[in-house]
Design an enzyme around this catalytic site. Structure first.
Site, mmCIF file in Angstrom:
data_model
loop_
_atom_site.group_PDB
_atom_site.id
_atom_site.type_symbol
_atom_site.label_atom_id
_atom_site.label_comp_id
_atom_site.label_asym_id
_atom_site.label_seq_id
_atom_site.Cartn_x
_atom_site.Cartn_y
_atom_site.Cartn_z
ATOM 1 N N ARG A 147 -1.466 -1.939 -6.565
ATOM 2 C CA ARG A 147 -1.641 -3.065 -5.629
ATOM 3 C C ARG A 147 -2.595 -4.089 -6.232
ATOM 4 O O ARG A 147 -2.333 -5.297 -6.170
ATOM 5 C CB ARG A 147 -2.158 -2.553 -4.288
ATOM 6 C CG ARG A 147 -2.510 -3.650 -3.292
ATOM 7 C CD ARG A 147 -2.771 -3.083 -1.909
ATOM 8 N NE ARG A 147 -3.387 -4.071 -1.037
ATOM 9 C CZ ARG A 147 -2.725 -5.022 -0.380
ATOM 10 N NH1 ARG A 147 -1.424 -5.136 -0.534
ATOM 11 N NH2 ARG A 147 -3.359 -5.863 0.407
ATOM 12 N N LYS A 153 -2.267 -1.811 7.360
ATOM 13 C CA LYS A 153 -3.671 -1.428 7.502
ATOM 14 C C LYS A 153 -4.381 -2.323 8.506
ATOM 15 O O LYS A 153 -5.275 -1.882 9.226
ATOM 16 C CB LYS A 153 -4.354 -1.503 6.132
ATOM 17 C CG LYS A 153 -5.818 -1.102 6.136
ATOM 18 C CD LYS A 153 -6.399 -1.209 4.749
ATOM 19 C CE LYS A 153 -7.875 -0.830 4.749
ATOM 20 N NZ LYS A 153 -8.460 -0.946 3.389
ATOM 21 N N HIS A 155 -3.833 -9.847 3.090
ATOM 22 C CA HIS A 155 -5.262 -9.756 3.369
ATOM 23 C C HIS A 155 -5.580 -10.473 4.681
ATOM 24 O O HIS A 155 -5.165 -11.616 4.873
ATOM 25 C CB HIS A 155 -6.077 -10.400 2.244
ATOM 26 C CG HIS A 155 -6.112 -9.589 0.996
ATOM 27 N ND1 HIS A 155 -6.338 -10.137 -0.248
ATOM 28 C CD2 HIS A 155 -5.940 -8.250 0.785
ATOM 29 C CE1 HIS A 155 -6.313 -9.176 -1.160
ATOM 30 N NE2 HIS A 155 -6.066 -8.031 -0.561
ATOM 31 N N ARG A 165 0.842 -1.179 0.000
ATOM 32 C CA ARG A 165 0.000 0.000 0.000
ATOM 33 C C ARG A 165 0.889 1.245 0.000
ATOM 34 O O ARG A 165 2.042 1.193 0.404
ATOM 35 C CB ARG A 165 -0.917 0.003 1.225
ATOM 36 C CG ARG A 165 -1.869 -1.194 1.279
ATOM 37 C CD ARG A 165 -2.711 -1.165 2.535
ATOM 38 N NE ARG A 165 -3.652 -2.292 2.575
ATOM 39 C CZ ARG A 165 -3.379 -3.475 3.118
ATOM 40 N NH1 ARG A 165 -2.190 -3.692 3.665
ATOM 41 N NH2 ARG A 165 -4.279 -4.431 3.121
ATOM 42 N N HIS A 195 -3.211 3.192 -5.996
ATOM 43 C CA HIS A 195 -3.686 1.954 -5.371
ATOM 44 C C HIS A 195 -3.954 0.867 -6.409
ATOM 45 O O HIS A 195 -3.942 -0.326 -6.069
ATOM 46 C CB HIS A 195 -4.957 2.226 -4.567
ATOM 47 C CG HIS A 195 -5.347 1.096 -3.661
ATOM 48 N ND1 HIS A 195 -4.613 0.737 -2.547
ATOM 49 C CD2 HIS A 195 -6.384 0.219 -3.722
ATOM 50 C CE1 HIS A 195 -5.187 -0.303 -1.954
ATOM 51 N NE2 HIS A 195 -6.253 -0.631 -2.641
ATOM 52 N N TYR A 222 -10.562 -11.609 -6.629
ATOM 53 C CA TYR A 222 -9.712 -11.763 -7.804
ATOM 54 C C TYR A 222 -9.822 -13.162 -8.428
ATOM 55 O O TYR A 222 -9.147 -13.445 -9.404
ATOM 56 C CB TYR A 222 -8.247 -11.510 -7.424
ATOM 57 C CG TYR A 222 -7.999 -10.165 -6.787
ATOM 58 C CD1 TYR A 222 -7.575 -9.082 -7.544
ATOM 59 C CD2 TYR A 222 -8.179 -9.967 -5.415
ATOM 60 C CE1 TYR A 222 -7.342 -7.849 -6.970
ATOM 61 C CE2 TYR A 222 -7.956 -8.733 -4.826
ATOM 62 C CZ TYR A 222 -7.541 -7.677 -5.607
ATOM 63 O OH TYR A 222 -7.313 -6.445 -5.022
#
Length: 401
Positions: free
Chosen positions: A336, A266, A359, A241, A333, A368
């Protein structure tokens, strides 16, 4: 030798303070009790009496009358305890409370500044918060916080037709964070942003740049600001990120083991990033421009820490959109998304992709999954093969009979 009259020399005791449901011992009141002068021992907390700011020596009282909250600044703790009990007694007896001078109006810019201090210390998304708050200040900055309502927030967000629904939700989230921090600081009582409905986000389509689009962007970077090409490569080859990449420090980089250690992510947990050969090469290039005065990996052309690539990236994308209008929705972004999409399209299993992308929930990774049609095709092919084998078996049995 005369005998001392112990009874006459004893100080007269003060009548006990009314408690109103709160038991206050004599030694709890400032200046009384054998441990009153022991600075190392803090007094026991008393409901409705608090010190603000902490360790300032300034004490306040907090009480409710007919559902309405009242707060008063007093001074010494003992005076605050006495006044608190008096206010509670007056309220029970129906005595009209004195008009308390209204406090100075708290402006939005004040609580926004407090929120930035909190974000910088505790959030990996600080650069994004700072950017969003910078756009909110011209709108709400001089407005008293008591005048900011859910309706006024929604009215402003409705005017931002230049933003996607996802970005509007991020604005709403930043506003909520600002007011939540103000509540903790005792500057507001309510969070109006919480009552603003979130937009339904369309996460079905994942935007990523193709290799052809990447080549165009990279060509413009080389033309206009070649010193930043390594940063572009690092974003595409690691999926970090923006905040993670531009807060990365050299003591977290291990080129021999081909990995990075991200402490502030994050999700609030540390994670390891595995480096591709291209990412290693980009970091080696960045190391040649390393400034011993700074720990950061990504620096400006003047050798100072770079907080965000916005200054040069917006110029690059402005030129890129002129050459290919389809790039109008490409943001930093997106790189990413591109990293994760390419992993899936290369046939990497989703569990591994989840770990590489950082994640917390695999549901994020499954967005995805549609990019890996080879897995579904292989499953269908196995079904066709099973059918062929079954039919062949049945034919053989008929022939033998």
């Amino acid at each position: 030798m005369k005998r001392k009259n112990s009874q006459s020399e004893q100080p007269s005791k003060q009548p006990p303070l009314p408690t109103f449901g709160v038991i206050i011992k004599e030694q709890d009141v400032e200046g009384k009790g054998p441990m009153a002068n022991a600075s190392s021992k803090k007094p026991k907390p008393i409901k409705g009496v608090y010190e603000h700011p902490v360790d300032s020596g300034i004490w306040w009282i907090n009480y409710y009358v007919e559902g309405r909250r009242h707060r008063e600044k007093v001074g010494r703790r003992s005076d605050a305890v006495t006044l608190y009990q008096k206010r509670k007694t007056d309220a029970r007896m129906g005595v009209k409370l004195p008009e308390i001078r209204s406090r100075r109006a708290v402006l939005f810019e004040e609580i926004a500044e407090d929120a930035l201090v909190y974000s910088k210390e505790h959030k990996a998304s600080y650069p994004g918060d700072r950017s969003t708050i910078g756009k909110l200040l011209p709108v709400f900055g001089k407005t008293p916080v008591t005048e900011i309502t859910p309706q006024s927030i929604k009215a402003y967000l409705d005017t931002r037709d230049d933003l996607t629904k996802t970005t509007i939700n991020r604005y709403r989230g930043t506003l909520s964070m600002i007011f939540q921090e103000a509540i903790r600081n005792g500057k507001v009582e309510h969070n109006p942003a919480r009552l603003v409905r979130l937009h339904r986000e369309d996460n079905g389509r994942v935007r990523f740049v193709t290799y052809e689009e990447e080549a165009l962007i990279r060509r413009i970077v080389r033309e206009r600001c070649p010193v930043h090409e390594s940063e572009l490569t690092l974003a595409l080859e690691t999926g970090m990120r923006r905040g993670e990449q531009y807060s990365l420090e050299w003591d977290r980089v291990d080129l021999d083991r081909r990995q990075l250690l991200l402490l502030r992510t994050k999700n609030g947990t540390a994670r390891v990033v595995i480096l591709t050969a291209s990412a290693v090469k980009a970091l080696e290039e960045l190391r040649t421009r390393r400034n011993p005065d700074w720990k950061q990996v990504c620096l400006t052309r003047y050798g100072e820490p770079m907080v965000s690539p916005r200054a040069w990236f917006e110029l690059v994308m402005e030129e890129a959109i002129k050459r290919n209008p389809a790039l109008h929705d490409v943001t930093w972004h997106i790189f990413r998304h591109t990293y994760i999409s390419r992993l899936v399209m290369a046939g990497v299993d989703l569990r591994t992709v989840q770990e590489l992308a950082g994640h917390k929930d695999i549901k994020m990774t499954t967005r995805y999954a549609h990019l890996a049609p080879s897995h579904k095709l292989a499953a269908v092919d196995r079904l066709a093969e099973y059918r062929r084998m079954q039919e062949l078996g049945e034919t053989t049995q008929v022939a033998l009979s």
